[in-house]
Design an enzyme around this catalytic site. Structure first.
Site, mmCIF file in Angstrom:
data_model
loop_
_atom_site.group_PDB
_atom_site.id
_atom_site.type_symbol
_atom_site.label_atom_id
_atom_site.label_comp_id
_atom_site.label_asym_id
_atom_site.label_seq_id
_atom_site.Cartn_x
_atom_site.Cartn_y
_atom_site.Cartn_z
ATOM 1 N N TRP A 320 -5.452 21.306 43.844
ATOM 2 C CA TRP A 320 -4.752 21.110 44.337
ATOM 3 C C TRP A 320 -3.639 21.208 43.508
ATOM 4 C CZ3 TRP A 320 -8.843 18.144 45.340
ATOM 5 C CH2 TRP A 320 -9.596 18.052 47.188
ATOM 6 N N CYS A 404 -0.677 17.040 45.788
ATOM 7 C CA CYS A 404 -2.780 16.936 46.837
ATOM 8 C C CYS A 404 -1.905 18.247 47.698
ATOM 9 C CB CYS A 404 -2.993 15.605 47.143
ATOM 10 S SG CYS A 404 -4.790 16.230 47.774
ATOM 11 N N CYS A 405 -2.346 17.866 48.613
ATOM 12 C CA CYS A 405 -1.450 18.729 50.034
ATOM 13 C C CYS A 405 -0.355 18.911 50.636
ATOM 14 C CB CYS A 405 -2.803 18.030 51.325
ATOM 15 S SG CYS A 405 -4.456 18.481 50.094
ATOM 16 N N GLY A 716 -4.281 21.198 54.523
ATOM 17 C CA GLY A 716 -3.822 20.925 53.259
ATOM 18 C C GLY A 716 -3.746 21.667 52.412
#
Length: 741
Positions: A320, A404-405, A716
């Protein structure tokens, strides 16, 4: 400073303020992509070497691991791919794709990871470490309550960062490029001198943390000097600006193995330096693209050592490395630059890839040419995700990024304490089973009445559900408070926190998995007349539904309102409790690829789902339930409340067959652009887009060698389809592929 020659403004020079520097110096770009250049000869040579290594890694799972040296900012000799042709330097270790042992999180995870790939930690290193250092994992389990251990063991609370790095911290890595390490060290020393209330334990902790941050900055200087660069002073040109930024990020991934190692929002910052160099004649367009392409190559090589169990939860070996692109400065001017295009063009020059996790901050007022270019790149590569800038910018300012997402935070001023998620479906099943786990039979939540009778009553179920949810949230928060206290104590991320304000605002991220199943289950109970079957233990084993019922994902208010009420109920429970470092609670509807594992450990549900069947990803409707077309599905998800509720993000992964978007590429570009405009105008937060036929994925599953680089969005983030397990591939194929808008 001479490195700032030609830059406008003065207030950002006296105190750290990258946002103001950008605002006063960048140039918006509104024209098309015709200026872009292809891959350079140097980059081609570097990338060809990387592809060979990546192919070897794909076969073995792990290319190599360093077992004699452990993680640290300056613990490794310089590493190169092709020194003669690299223009951006630096690797996590001394060789590309060699992974690092990070024992600070926990030695059990290290040894399990190594053994799964046929490696063993150097015995002397392990014994010395065990004798002098307690790990984060040891500290956490010393402090865990029996309630937490039971909830964790029975998969009620899942994916907790109690044995791996918590991640989701975004350092403002641009600060090293703009100010140089010496300036940043001096500012941290000034902050340290003001922390004088020694009677306050939090001040004692902060003094130690700031001291560690200063040491980290000194080590970054030393690490960079090994590559022949002096980062004590600001970057003087575009190459140095990108290199300095990468060095600060490199320090983070050398020291930590966080679950998400996002890099922030850099294209507009880099563009300022590129434009200045071009105006002075020391850089041309081919060289500018070369810098971006090689920066992206380095981000594609980020690796962490993980266990097979971790890879089940987070499939495809993701890191990520999220880069946020676009968005608006204000209501009239976007933050789109030529380098926004250059970053997306890297997908053309070096091929589609899951990393870095390129995220478009979408606004209805973005330049139309950029919208079109992002749309065609999305259609052709499936490597982009889109998030609603008009929703996030009022909350986080114009200099925020995605961690992250789907999790937004103000760069350098906020940081996040990551917290995985509740198995929301088990909350419902515990409500039906008196707090007992439907798989193990163990009593996990105490003082919950068992619902008896042949048919389920909505009022009775909801009353018990609220009791289980309240108790689960309390256990969840206790676990996270322990985890983050111990992480600061035993595995502190000094290299990242050195690039964040000394007193940042903290967000604590909570999550739900299985929302659509719970929503449809409540709808079935209310409208479908659900009859319960129980096993010999008295626990629910299956359900019969006598009448049809409305399902989430078809723009039916009666059921969509259930989803809205459920997430609001959860957030109200979160707000009742004190959080470590006075953090602000945020909630996400997000599963990554963990939806497969969650389903495997969860019994049958009142919506008709069988035991062991995967959950739907994120906030998606249940696989196959959204039968009313793409727009109806999108509209249902858009009703979930973001502000003051789900500000950790609402993940929606959307697949549509190419012909549904139009018969030709121009029509598809315009239709996708219009879908994104309409979806985000309705208040929706996030969208992954896959434009492909289901048959393509079936063929790729059966013939992986035909599709070595097939990238898809999953939940994500993006992943190489071949890196998913067969079970995960089948779950992706089972999702709805919309055949009409």
């Amino acid at each position: 400073m001479e490195q700032w020659e030609g830059f406008k403004g003065s207030d950002w020079k006296e105190k750290i303020n990258v946002e103001k520097f950008i605002e006063q110096n960048y140039k918006e770009y509104t024209d098309d992509a015709s200026f872009l250049k292809g891959i350079s000869k140097k980059t081609s040579k570097v990338w060809n070497k990387c592809k060979k290594l990546l192919n070897k890694e794909s076969i073995s799972g792990v290319l190599d691991v360093e077992t004699f040296i452990m993680s640290g900012i300056d613990n490794f000799e310089p590493g190169y791919i092709d020194r003669c042709n690299e223009v951006i330097f630096g690797l996590q270790t001394d060789e590309p794709l060699k992974r690092i042992v990070n024992p600070y999180g926990g030695l059990r995870m290290v040894n399990k990871s190594l053994e799964s790939y046929g490696y063993h930690l150097d015995r002397e290193l392990e014994e010395n470490f065990k004798n002098i250092r307690k790990t984060h994992n040891d500290g956490v389990f010393d402090a865990y309550t029996d309630e937490i251990k039971k909830a964790r063991h029975n998969h009620l609370i899942t994916g907790l960062p109690d044995s791996y790095g918590r991640g989701r911290i975004i350092g403002d890595y641009r600060r090293l490029a703009l100010y140089g390490a010496d300036f940043l060290i001096e500012k941290k020393k000034q902050d340290l001198s003001k922390l004088n209330n020694i009677a306050d334990i939090s001040i004692i902790q902060l003094r130690e943390d700031v001291s560690e941050q200063i040491k980290a900055l000194e080590l970054i200087k030393k690490m960079a000097s090994r590559y022949g660069f002096d980062v004590s002073k600001p970057a003087s040109n575009a190459k140095e600006a990108i290199q300095w930024t990468y060095f600060s990020y490199l320090a983070a991934i050398k020291q930590n193995n966080g679950a998400a190692t996002s890099i922030g929002r850099n294209t507009v910052f880099f563009d300022i330096y590129i434009e200045r160099d071009m105006e002075s004649g020391i850089l041309n367009e081919t060289e500018a693209q070369e810098l971006i392409d090689q920066f992206v190559i380095k981000l594609r090589l980020v690796r962490h050592l993980r266990t097979p169990e971790y890879n089940e939860l987070f499939a495809g070996d993701p890191t990520w490395v999220t880069e946020s692109i676009g968005g608006m400065l204000n209501d009239e001017k976007s933050l789109v630059t030529k380098t926004s295009f250059r970053m997306l063009n890297s997908l053309n020059n070096i091929g589609s890839s899951a990393e870095p996790n390129l995220t478009i901050l979408w606004s209805k007022k973005l330049p139309d040419n950029f919208k079109k270019y992002a749309s065609i790149i999305s259609i052709e590569t499936h490597a982009l995700q889109f998030e609603n800038d008009d929703l996030m910018r009022p909350l986080y300012g114009n200099d925020y990024a995605i961690s992250c997402c789907v999790s937004a935070m103000s760069i350098g001023h906020q940081t996040q304490l990551f917290g995985a998620r509740i198995n929301f479906v088990k909350v419902l099943l515990y409500a039906l089973n008196g707090g007992r786990d439907e798989i193990t039979g163990e009593q996990v939540i105490d003082n919950i009445d068992t619902i008896e009778g042949e048919y389920l009553n909505i009022e009775e179920v909801l009353k018990q559900f609220d009791k289980v949810l309240s108790k689960t949230v309390k256990i969840y928060i206790d676990a996270l408070n322990i985890i983050h206290y111990m992480h600061d104590k035993y595995a502190y991320e000094s290299s990242q926190m050195a690039f964040i304000d000394t007193k940042p605002e903290y967000l604590m991220a909570f999550g739900l998995a299985g929302l659509s199943i719970v929503v449809d289950s409540f709808s079935a109970i209310q409208y479908g007349h659900v009859r319960v079957k129980r096993d010999e233990r008295g626990l629910t084993s299956s359900f019969d539904i006598e009448f049809d019922f409305p399902r989430y994902g078809n723009n039916i208010n009666e059921v969509d309102s259930i989803a809205v009420n459920l997430v609001k109920r959860t957030y109200r429970e979160l707000k009742k409790h004190a959080l470590y470092k006075n953090a602000i609670p945020t909630l996400s509807i997000l599963t990554i690829t963990s939806n497969v594992v969650y389903g495997k450990h969860t019994g049958a549900t009142p919506d008709g789902r069988a035991k062991g069947v995967p959950f739907s990803p994120g906030a998606n409707p249940t696989q196959g339930a959204d039968i009313s077309g793409a727009l109806a599905s999108l509209t249902s998800v858009s009703k979930l409340p973001y502000e003051n509720c789900c500000q950790d993000g609402i993940s929606n992964t959307f697949s549509i067959v190419p012909n549904a978007l139009g018969a030709d590429i121009e029509t598809r570009i315009n239709n996708l652009k219009n879908i994104l405009d309409g979806y985000f105008a309705s208040g929706a937060h996030h969208l992954n887009v896959n434009v492909l036929d289901k048959e393509l994925l079936v063929d790729a599953m059966n013939n992986p060698l035909k599709y070595p680089n097939l990238t898809i969005r999953v939940s994500g983030y993006a992943v190489n389809f071949n890196h998913l397990t067969k079970e995960q591939q089948q779950e992706v194929i089972s999702r709805t592929f919309h055949e009409r808008i």
